[in-house]
Design a protein around this motif. Structure first.
Motif, PDB file in Angstrom:
ATOM      1  N   ARG A   1      79.276  48.445 -25.104  1.00 36.35           N
ATOM      2  CA  ARG A   1      78.599  48.465 -23.802  1.00 36.35           C
ATOM      3  C   ARG A   1      79.535  48.684 -22.606  1.00 36.35           C
ATOM      4  O   ARG A   1      79.392  48.051 -21.569  1.00 36.35           O
TER       5      ARG A   1
ATOM      6  N   VAL B   1      84.578  46.870 -16.717  1.00 31.94           N
ATOM      7  CA  VAL B   1      83.213  46.956 -17.248  1.00 31.94           C
ATOM      8  C   VAL B   1      82.518  48.104 -16.540  1.00 31.94           C
ATOM      9  O   VAL B   1      82.312  48.064 -15.325  1.00 31.94           O
ATOM     10  N   TYR B   2      82.172  49.149 -17.313  1.00 26.72           N
ATOM     11  CA  TYR B   2      81.523  50.333 -16.740  1.00 26.72           C
ATOM     12  C   TYR B   2      80.096  49.992 -16.307  1.00 26.72           C
ATOM     13  O   TYR B   2      79.313  49.442 -17.057  1.00 26.72           O
ATOM     14  N   LYS B   3      79.774  50.316 -15.039  1.00 27.27           N
ATOM     15  CA  LYS B   3      78.459  50.011 -14.478  1.00 27.27           C
ATOM     16  C   LYS B   3      77.557  51.232 -14.380  1.00 27.27           C
ATOM     17  O   LYS B   3      76.369  51.092 -14.137  1.00 27.27           O
TER      18      LYS B   3
ATOM     19  N   CYS C   1      82.977  50.721 -11.885  1.00 25.30           N
ATOM     20  CA  CYS C   1      83.243  49.659 -12.853  1.00 25.30           C
ATOM     21  C   CYS C   1      83.652  48.391 -12.118  1.00 25.30           C
ATOM     22  O   CYS C   1      84.119  48.432 -10.985  1.00 25.30           O
ATOM     23  N   ASP C   2      83.426  47.253 -12.775  1.00 29.66           N
ATOM     24  CA  ASP C   2      83.909  45.967 -12.280  1.00 29.66           C
ATOM     25  C   ASP C   2      85.303  45.759 -12.845  1.00 29.66           C
ATOM     26  O   ASP C   2      85.569  46.040 -14.007  1.00 29.66           O
TER      27      ASP C   2
ATOM     28  N   TYR D   1      87.277  38.051 -11.137  1.00 33.03           N
ATOM     29  CA  TYR D   1      86.676  39.269 -10.599  1.00 33.03           C
ATOM     30  C   TYR D   1      87.459  39.742  -9.383  1.00 33.03           C
ATOM     31  O   TYR D   1      87.716  38.976  -8.449  1.00 33.03           O
TER      32      TYR D   1
ATOM     33  N   LEU E   1      84.781  46.149  -7.243  1.00 26.02           N
ATOM     34  CA  LEU E   1      84.343  47.434  -7.801  1.00 26.02           C
ATOM     35  C   LEU E   1      85.464  48.456  -7.666  1.00 26.02           C
ATOM     36  O   LEU E   1      86.236  48.430  -6.706  1.00 26.02           O
TER      37      LEU E   1
END
Length: 81
Positions: free
Chosen positions: A6, A21-23, A28-29, A36, A39
């Motif tokens: 994912r 994490v690809y959005k 991505c995040d 965190y 972006l």
């Protein structure tokens, strides 16, 4: 860099764990040590992480110490005899 399911990518750089994490829509995040950071553009971030991993791997491959040519020590007493 390890690609998980994912759109999750993990990397280990300079003693830090980096996760993106690809959005979607090339966003991505960015997480560093599970904190965190915000972006980021996905393609640029992935290329930068791969480049840093390659540089770190090349630095690890180079020898840290040079070979030393052995020379016998001579003291003043040995030279006078």
């Amino acid at each position: 860099m390890i690609h998980l399911s994912r759109g999750v990518y993990l990397s280990h750089l300079m003693d830090s764990k980096v996760k993106i994490v690809y959005k979607g829509n090339n966003l991505c995040d960015l997480y560093i040590n599970d904190e965190y950071k915000g972006l980021a553009p996905f393609d640029y971030t992935k290329k930068a992480l791969n480049s840093l991993e390659n540089k770190e791997a090349q630095q690890d491959a180079k020898p840290v110490m040079k070979n030393y040519a052995f020379k016998e020590l001579k003291t003043e007493i040995d030279m006078s005899v």
